[in-house]
Write an enzyme that holds these catalytic residues in place. Structure first.
Site, PDB file in Angstrom:
ATOM      1  N   ALA A  65       0.766  -1.366   0.053  1.00 59.59           N
ATOM      2  CA  ALA A  65      -0.119   0.034  -0.053  1.00 59.59           C
ATOM      3  C   ALA A  65       0.939   1.291   0.031  1.00 59.59           C
ATOM      4  CB  ALA A  65      -0.894  -0.014   1.171  1.00 59.59           C
ATOM      5  N   ASN A  66       0.388   2.105  -0.796  1.00 60.95           N
ATOM      6  CA  ASN A  66       1.201   3.436  -0.802  1.00 60.95           C
ATOM      7  C   ASN A  66       1.118   4.186   0.536  1.00 60.95           C
ATOM      8  OD1 ASN A  66      -1.354   4.568  -1.143  1.00 60.95           O
ATOM      9  ND2 ASN A  66      -0.882   5.925  -2.508  1.00 60.95           N
ATOM     10  N   ASP A  67       0.179   4.012   1.316  1.00 56.89           N
ATOM     11  CA  ASP A  67       0.091   4.806   2.519  1.00 56.89           C
ATOM     12  C   ASP A  67       1.139   4.623   3.458  1.00 56.89           C
ATOM     13  OD1 ASP A  67      -0.564   2.124   3.115  1.00 56.89           O
ATOM     14  OD2 ASP A  67      -2.488   2.708   4.256  1.00 56.89           O
ATOM     15  N   THR A  68       2.150   3.592   3.079  1.00 53.72           N
ATOM     16  CA  THR A  68       3.299   3.474   4.059  1.00 53.72           C
ATOM     17  C   THR A  68       4.369   4.530   3.705  1.00 53.72           C
ATOM     18  OG1 THR A  68       4.118   1.887   2.473  1.00 53.72           O
ATOM     19  CG2 THR A  68       2.784   1.181   4.263  1.00 53.72           C
TER      20      THR A  68
END
Length: 82
Positions: free
Chosen positions: A59-62
């Site tokens: 996930a790019n939220d990391t």
């Protein structure tokens, strides 16, 4: 292949990566990744300014700066790899 050529390869694990805590560590161990090159987020963040290549899987939220900078974001307050 990279390690055999002398490249410093390490794995940084986001604290909420995977389906439960430690999940990514288990998957990397099953893939025969040596434990000494698997680092927690707070252990590897300071190395990014001197890192040539980073491959983020998941996930790019990391890595999304909105988690730190945008109080209106749904992911605001989530830890990020920097």
């Amino acid at each position: 292949v990279l390690r055999a050529r002398g490249t410093n390869v390490r794995f940084g694990i986001h604290p909420v990566a995977g389906r439960l805590p430690g999940h990514m560590n288990v998957l990397l161990a099953e893939a025969s990744v040596p434990y000494d090159i698997v680092l927690e987020m707070d252990e590897i963040n300071s190395d990014f300014p001197s890192t040539n290549v980073v491959l983020v899987i998941g996930a790019n939220d990391t890595v999304n700066p909105a988690a730190e900078d945008d109080p209106d974001s749904d992911i605001y307050g989530m830890p990020v790899l920097k």
